[in-house]
Scaffold this active site. Structure first.
Site, PDB file in Angstrom:
ATOM      1  CE  LYS A  12      -8.994  -5.870  -0.085  1.00 22.34           C
ATOM      2  NZ  LYS A  12      -8.082  -4.360   0.108  1.00 22.34           N
TER       3      LYS A  12
HETATM    4  C1  PLP Z   1      -3.880  -9.520  -0.294  1.00 16.26           C
HETATM    5  C2  PLP Z   1      -4.208  -8.467   0.736  1.00 16.26           C
HETATM    6  N1  PLP Z   1      -3.817  -8.575   2.121  1.00 16.26           N
HETATM    7  C3  PLP Z   1      -4.323  -7.834   3.186  1.00 16.26           C
HETATM    8  C4  PLP Z   1      -4.483  -6.769   2.850  1.00 16.26           C
HETATM    9  C5  PLP Z   1      -4.760  -5.789   3.950  1.00 16.26           C
HETATM   10  O1  PLP Z   1      -5.944  -5.160   4.289  1.00 16.26           O
HETATM   11  P1  PLP Z   1      -6.134  -3.617   4.881  1.00 16.26           P
HETATM   12  O2  PLP Z   1      -6.210  -2.793   3.831  1.00 16.26           O
HETATM   13  O3  PLP Z   1      -7.639  -3.887   5.565  1.00 16.26           O
HETATM   14  O4  PLP Z   1      -5.261  -3.529   6.141  1.00 16.26           O
HETATM   15  C6  PLP Z   1      -5.327  -6.143   1.499  1.00 16.26           C
HETATM   16  C7  PLP Z   1      -5.727  -4.993   1.079  1.00 16.26           C
HETATM   17  O5  PLP Z   1      -5.561  -4.330   0.230  1.00 16.26           O
HETATM   18  C8  PLP Z   1      -4.834  -7.302   0.398  1.00 16.26           C
HETATM   19  O6  PLP Z   1      -4.841  -7.108  -0.702  1.00 16.26           O
END
Ligand code: PLP
Length: 430
Positions: A210
């Site tokens: 990210k």
């Molecule tokens: C669109 C979207 N929502 C939620 C998440 C969830 O994040 P995390 O990987 O921190 O659990 C991601 C992570 O890749 C994502 O791309």
């Protein structure tokens, strides 16, 4: 004609791309402070659940970070947690989403957007994306609403803000909660307002890829005070502020962020603005270069987008202009040309995963009754309803990750040159 790198020729781009994650002595100093303090978890600073109103004076890195992040995203409140998947689940619970409720989600997204509703017992209903932006198609949202619909989860895909005015109008008309999945949208701006402040509640991720990261991490942002106590309780294993430590009021997991994550994110936040500006500037150059190439179509930049912070620069690949080679072959050739981060993205729309088609939901996790009494959803049926998502996965969408947009203007030129080279030699890749 110059030989393609995938066939043994020299690559177009040789220099290394910017390293990700970016870090320096700012992270080091803050991390060492936490290390030496011994206060590795947030509880070290309080008598129990900390209150967001105390964040301004707290010595906790997590408390300081969540406050600063919220303010930087036009929000009064920010509550950090272990990752951006649990923040989605907690946000839905805090907004009152119940078992059997229907939640509208886009089909082209990461699994958490649709697993979060399931984890609270709600039913994800997939809608197709807009072919020009890859964001949830607003017209399809209205068509998907039933008497059971309780929420919409727009994803600002790749960093471009969704059409929030239109979505909020639909939501208001039908009395729905809007949870922004802002996992891609740190620093993105819609009509001069930051993503994360555009619906009832929002969720960000700080996973390694990210635009700012602590390896893992997440934060919920909102301007709705009414949600705060529930969110705190859900992050702190069912505890409540100002109550004895071993008194648990509701069923909840431990979703706390560590002080190490807080330290890294405080440092990362200091670079977000400058990095967002650089990504946007390079993306504008890349957009102009790529739109001139036949068969390559960058996603549309909406007038409502004040700033796309570009977690992903996306373009559509049209095989007809490349002798009919597959997207996978094109991406492999692009990587060989030194555009190493180029990626074909999701392999299928979310509903086509066995989790959904075979309903692998571990039925003990929520009251199955709500499903039995509800309408039967067959996720295999979504294939006809989501042709744009299907096409994006199989033949069209190509991703250039945010870290490559932190390179220089000449490097953007290399991306375009590599694509032109592949185009000129495409027949040899058949
Ligand atoms: C669109 C979207 N929502 C939620 C998440 C969830 O994040 P995390 O990987 O921190 O659990 C991601 C992570 O890749 C994502 O791309």
């Amino acid at each position: 004609m110059e030989q393609l790198a995938i066939l043994g020729g020299s690559p177009t781009h040789i220099a290394p791309w910017p390293k990700w994650p970016v870090h320096d002595e700012t992270e080091e100093k803050l991390l060492l402070e936490v290390l030496h303090s011994g206060n590795w978890w947030r509880h070290s600073y309080g008598q129990g659940v900390e209150l967001v109103e105390d964040d301004a004076t707290s010595r906790s890195t997590v408390a300081q970070f969540q406050r600063q992040f919220a303010l930087a995203h036009d929000c009064k409140y920010g509550i950090a947690a272990a990752n951006g998947t649990v923040t989605m689940e907690i946000a839905l619970r805090a907004a009152g989403i119940l078992p059997g409720d229907e939640v509208i989600v886009p089909a082209y997204t990461y699994v958490a957007t649709a697993s979060a509703p399931l984890m609270v017992g709600a039913i994800p209903i997939f809608v197709d994306i807009d072919p020009d932006t890859y964001n949830m198609d607003v017209r399809r949202v209205e068509q998907a609403i039933t008497s059971r619909t309780r929420a919409i989860i727009p994803v600002h895909f790749g960093g471009q803000p969704c059409q929030m005015d239109e979505l909020n109008t639909v939501a208001q008309k039908h009395n729905l909660i809007v949870l922004e999945d802002a996992a891609h949208a740190h620093g993105s701006i819609y009509k001069s307002k930051k993503c994360g402040s555009l619906g009832h509640i929002a969720s960000f991720s700080f996973q390694l890829s990210k635009n700012m990261t602590a390896g893992e991490g997440g934060v919920i942002t909102t301007n709705n005070e009414a949600y705060i106590e529930t969110i705190e309780t859900l992050v702190w294993a069912g505890r409540k502020p100002r109550q004895p430590w071993y008194r648990h009021f509701v069923l909840a997991s431990n979703a706390r962020m560590t002080e190490f994550q807080g330290a890294i994110l405080l440092a990362q936040l200091t670079r977000l603005e400058a990095q967002s500006q650089k990504r946007s500037a390079n993306a504008a150059i890349l957009h102009e270069l790529l739109e001139k190439i036949e068969g390559i179509q960058p996603l549309t930049r909406l007038l409502s987008t004040t700033r796309n912070s570009y977690h992903i620069f996306l373009f559509r690949f049209h095989p007809e202009a490349f002798a009919g080679i597959s997207k996978q072959r094109f991406v492999a050739a692009l990587q060989a040309e030194g555009i190493s981060g180029a990626f074909a993205g999701y392999i299928n729309p979310l509903y086509a995963n066995p989790m959904f088609t075979e309903k692998q939901f571990f039925s003990g996790a929520w009251p199955v009754d709500s499903w039995q009494h509800g309408r039967e959803i067959n996720y295999a049926n979504f294939i006809e309803r989501c042709p744009v998502s299907e096409r994006a996965c199989t033949s069209e969408a190509v991703w250039i990750p945010q870290s490559m947009l932190l390179a220089e203007k000449e490097d953007m030129l290399d991306i375009a040159n590599a694509i032109r080279k592949i185009q000129a030699n495409a027949r040899k890749l058949k």
